[in-house]
Design an enzyme around this catalytic site. Structure first.
Site, PDB file in Angstrom:
ATOM      1  NE  ARG A  78       9.142  -2.938   8.175  1.00 20.13           N
ATOM      2  CZ  ARG A  78       9.709  -3.582   7.162  1.00 20.13           C
ATOM      3  NH1 ARG A  78      10.734  -4.391   7.370  1.00 20.13           N
ATOM      4  NH2 ARG A  78       9.270  -3.462   5.941  1.00 20.13           N
ATOM      5  CE1 TYR A 218       9.858   7.193  11.803  1.00 16.56           C
ATOM      6  CE2 TYR A 218       9.586   5.107  10.685  1.00 16.56           C
ATOM      7  CZ  TYR A 218       9.333   6.454  10.768  1.00 16.56           C
ATOM      8  OH  TYR A 218       8.549   7.073   9.831  1.00 16.56           O
ATOM      9  N   GLY A 220       8.121   0.110  13.233  1.00 15.39           N
ATOM     10  CA  GLY A 220       8.164  -1.333  13.427  1.00 15.39           C
ATOM     11  C   GLY A 220       9.343  -1.808  14.274  1.00 15.39           C
ATOM     12  CE  LYS A 227       4.945  -4.120   9.596  1.00 12.10           C
ATOM     13  NZ  LYS A 227       3.938  -4.580   8.636  1.00 12.10           N
ATOM     14  CG  HIS A 247       2.805  -7.852   5.814  1.00 12.47           C
ATOM     15  ND1 HIS A 247       3.732  -7.454   4.881  1.00 12.47           N
ATOM     16  CD2 HIS A 247       2.448  -6.720   6.465  1.00 12.47           C
ATOM     17  CE1 HIS A 247       3.928  -6.157   4.969  1.00 12.47           C
ATOM     18  NE2 HIS A 247       3.150  -5.681   5.917  1.00 12.47           N
ATOM     19  CB  SER A 269       6.470  -2.602   3.493  1.00 14.16           C
ATOM     20  OG  SER A 269       6.608  -3.671   4.394  1.00 14.16           O
ATOM     21  CB  CYS A 271       2.709  -2.769  -2.337  1.00 20.00           C
ATOM     22  SG  CYS A 271       4.408  -3.032  -2.805  1.00 20.00           S
ATOM     23  CE  LYS A 273      -0.221  -4.911   4.236  1.00 16.75           C
ATOM     24  NZ  LYS A 273       1.159  -4.591   3.814  1.00 16.75           N
ATOM     25  CG  ASP A 294       0.683  -3.694   8.344  1.00 15.23           C
ATOM     26  OD1 ASP A 294       1.078  -3.821   7.174  1.00 15.23           O
ATOM     27  OD2 ASP A 294       1.460  -3.694   9.318  1.00 15.23           O
ATOM     28  NE  ARG A 386       5.602   3.980   7.623  1.00 16.96           N
ATOM     29  CZ  ARG A 386       5.349   2.688   7.404  1.00 16.96           C
ATOM     30  NH1 ARG A 386       4.205   2.156   7.762  1.00 16.96           N
ATOM     31  NH2 ARG A 386       6.237   1.935   6.810  1.00 16.96           N
ATOM     32  CG  ASN A 515      -7.113  -1.237  -7.518  1.00 14.67           C
ATOM     33  OD1 ASN A 515      -6.859  -1.270  -8.721  1.00 14.67           O
ATOM     34  ND2 ASN A 515      -6.246  -0.794  -6.610  1.00 14.67           N
TER      35      ASN A 515
HETATM   36  C1  OXD Z   1       5.625  -2.145   6.964  1.00 12.05           C
HETATM   37  C2  OXD Z   1       4.654  -1.405   7.797  1.00 12.05           C
HETATM   38  O1  OXD Z   1       6.799  -1.744   6.899  1.00 12.05           O
HETATM   39  O2  OXD Z   1       3.474  -1.797   7.790  1.00 12.05           O
HETATM   40  O3  OXD Z   1       5.229  -3.149   6.354  1.00 12.05           O
HETATM   41  O4  OXD Z   1       5.037  -0.462   8.503  1.00 12.05           O
HETATM   42 MN    MN Z   2       3.218  -3.675   6.793  1.00  8.75          MN
END
Ligand code: OXD
Ligand code: MN
Length: 610
Positions: A78, A218, A220, A227, A247, A269, A271, A273, A294, A386, A515
């Site tokens: 992005r 590419y 997002g 997004k 998000h 992003s 981290c 999710k 997401d 990705r 977790n």
């Molecule tokens: C981000 C994604 O960049 O989900 O947050 O692609």
């Molecule tokens: Mn994201």
């Protein structure tokens, strides 16, 4: 020159007809293709791309019906500095967004898009964000000259013919237009990954709710449902209509007694999710099921609770780091019918990325198509490479994924990537304090966006790149939600940090499947089953309430995980105050009060943690 396209054969929606006609005139494509989302359509697009060498089919014995794309080196993430919010008043975009005057920007866009699809096909993709029959869903149409976008949108959204009956009913839609920005002259050979790196523009017009994206193919930047629509435009819709576009992942968690709750969680992003959304619990009898990884749209139900849907239908996940050990369910989701972008290719025609296996396979081809040299110190897969995989293939997809009502949210978690200061988990005192925790999210930057990696930045609600209006108004919007329902109906708010390190620079907490121990505590807090310890920053678990069965963790590490260092937290408060000052007098007073109360509590309580 293209003539005589009868759009009324495709839809009866007059607004759609005139919008598409207008864009055909502007972009001047060689032909127009109205996407129906059928298998035949997807297969023929793939066939075309294969014949043009723009995609590599993977070995069907390894990854059936799956394909590898390689972008150019200058189109891998992005581009936040090229992302614009164009509303009449600059103040409405706020200090955290790039603002441009909408009239000026519209003219710039019209100039750029003029003739931009010469030599190309214009694809028209009707899509629905959210389950088709849900009153929480919204419809968009993306016009694009990228077949890669069509293939990805086919996985990431409900698209094609099934959306047409809604469009025909004159339902409103978000117009999204995208071009790779590379018109072709007669007989000019196309690039393998056409784009226009010098002229990238990701542009949002929140007042008219439209999106224009130019120059990048590419993720997002180009899959405009994600997004651009589901966060930047939808956050504006949510502000106007009293709901939330966030998000956030959404997961269902069931305890050994069969009680189930739903949790939404926001992290910046890259981290974790996706890992949390479908984790395989280490604790016996607990189950986690995935609604989304997401984005969450949350609206109040008639019972006053917040109900969430995932507007997406696929995962566009960061590949490196994903393995059968760290995220078994993601790996199962991408075993077939998936697209891969910028990962490495094995000799057997399978995909590979860093940390997928301990051993680097021999004879790897890196993400740029060269033989990989493991001694090069460079990764074989790009750090932001990705996978695009359908949620329907996730072994732990929640049964309510398609439920048009959505799922009731009992807890909201915020978190970031912090080596120090922030403990493993803490709970807010009340809604206002919870909103303050969301506003105070800060995290080390990752490869998901162009720019320096590992730098600490404030990322309120993990929405810094995605909030489509003034972030201070967004804080206010969150604060005001408590006036829409009884406080007992609102989710409880928590903050987590899986990334704390010890003196030897090692992660203290194992993360991933472990977790669940933190999720269990959260589950029991929202069920009023456990008490907690009050500290200056919020409630933390009493150690005896945290299920540490079969976890090898030393006493020192455990106390480090929950350490609340008064000095560091006072510095944290100072940094937050400095950060908040960018919002000037738009900052809600409540945020100022929260910093003051935090300082007061810290200075009163000399010894918080033990
Ligand atoms: C981000 C994604 O960049 O989900 O947050 O692609
Ligand atoms: Mn994201």
């Amino acid at each position: 020159m293209l003539q005589n396209i009868d759009i009324s054969k495709w839809t009866k929606n007059k607004k759609v007809i005139s919008w598409v006609e207008d864009k055909i005139k502007l972009c001047k494509p060689d032909s127009v293709h109205f996407c129906d989302g059928s298998k035949e359509e997807i297969d023929s697009l793939l066939k075309l791309l294969i014949s043009q060498n723009k995609v590599i089919p993977l070995n069907p014995k390894k990854k059936p019906n799956s394909y590898l794309f390689r972008s150019t080196v200058d189109d891998v993430a992005r581009v936040e500095e090229r992302t614009f919010i164009c509303c009449k008043n600059e103040e409405d975009a706020g200090p955290t967004n790039n603002w441009k005057d909408p009239v000026e920007m519209k003219n710039t866009m019209k100039d750029l898009f003029s003739g931009c699809m010469h030599g190309r096909v214009m694809y028209v993709i009707p899509f629905c964000m959210g389950p088709l029959s849900s009153d929480k869903s919204h419809i968009g149409i993306e016009i694009t000259d990228s077949a890669y976008v069509v293939l990805n949108m086919n996985i990431m959204t409900r698209m094609g013919k099934k959306v047409m009956e809604y469009l025909d009913k004159d339902i409103d839609f978000v117009p999204c237009i995208h071009s790779v920005g590379k018109p072709l002259k007669k007989n000019e050979k196309d690039d393998l990954w056409p784009c226009n790196p010098e002229n990238k523009y990701i542009v949002h017009f929140p007042e008219e709710k439209s999106i224009w994206s130019f120059g990048s193919g590419y993720g997002g930047n180009a899959l405009l449902g994600k997004k651009c629509f589901a966060l930047r435009i939808a956050s504006n819709m949510a502000k106007e209509q009293s709901w939330l576009a966030e998000h956030m992942l959404i997961l269902g968690i069931t305890n050994p007694q069969g009680e189930k709750k739903y949790i939404a969680a926001a992290f910046p992003s890259s981290c974790g999710k996706t890992n949390l959304a479908m984790l395989q619990p280490k604790l016996k009898g607990w189950k986690v099921e995935c609604i989304g990884d997401d984005i969450a749209w949350m609206k109040f139900g008639e019972d006053g609770k917040l109900y969430a849907i995932n507007p997406e239908a696929g995962f566009f996940g960061v590949a490196p780091g994903t393995s059968y050990q760290t995220n078994y369910n993601a790996m199962k989701s991408l075993e077939q019918n998936s697209l891969f972008t910028n990962v490495a290719l094995t000799e057997e025609g399978d995909v590979w990325w860093e940390k997928m296996t301990d051993k680097i396979p021999d004879g790897l081809i890196d993400w740029q198509g060269n033989l990989y040299d493991p001694k090069s110190n460079k990764p074989a897969a790009h750090a932001n490479s990705r996978f695009t995989a359908p949620i329907s293939q996730c072994p732990v997809r929640d049964l309510d994924f398609e439920n048009p009502k959505g799922v009731p949210i009992s807890a909201i978690i915020f978190g970031g990537r912090r080596e120090d200061v922030v403990p493993l988990v803490y709970e807010s005192f009340d809604w206002n304090h919870g909103v303050f925790l969301g506003a105070s999210v800060s995290s080390q930057t990752t490869a998901a966006a162009k720019g320096e990696i590992g730098k600490l930045r404030h990322d309120p609600f993990a929405m810094l790149p995605f909030c489509g209006y003034n972030m201070a108004d967004y804080f206010n919007h969150w604060l005001n939600l408590q006036n829409k329902t009884q406080s007992s109906k609102l989710p409880k708010i928590f903050y987590v940090n899986w990334f704390k390190k010890n003196e030897n620079n090692e992660f203290i907490w194992p993360g991933f499947s472990d977790n669940i121990r933190v999720l269990k505590w959260i589950f029991e807090r929202v069920s009023n089953k456990v008490s907690a310890k009050k500290t200056a920053i919020g409630y933390i678990p009493r150690i005896e309430d945290l299920d540490l069965t079969n976890l090898d963790i030393s006493k020192e590490n455990l106390s480090k995980l929950f350490e609340i260092n008064q000095n560091l937290w006072l510095q944290e408060a100072d940094k937050l105050q400095t950060y908040f000052s960018v919002f000037k007098d738009k900052l809600p007073n409540e945020m100022v009060n929260q910093i003051k109360s935090l300082r007061d509590r810290l200075t009163k309580e000399t010894k918080c943690a033990q």
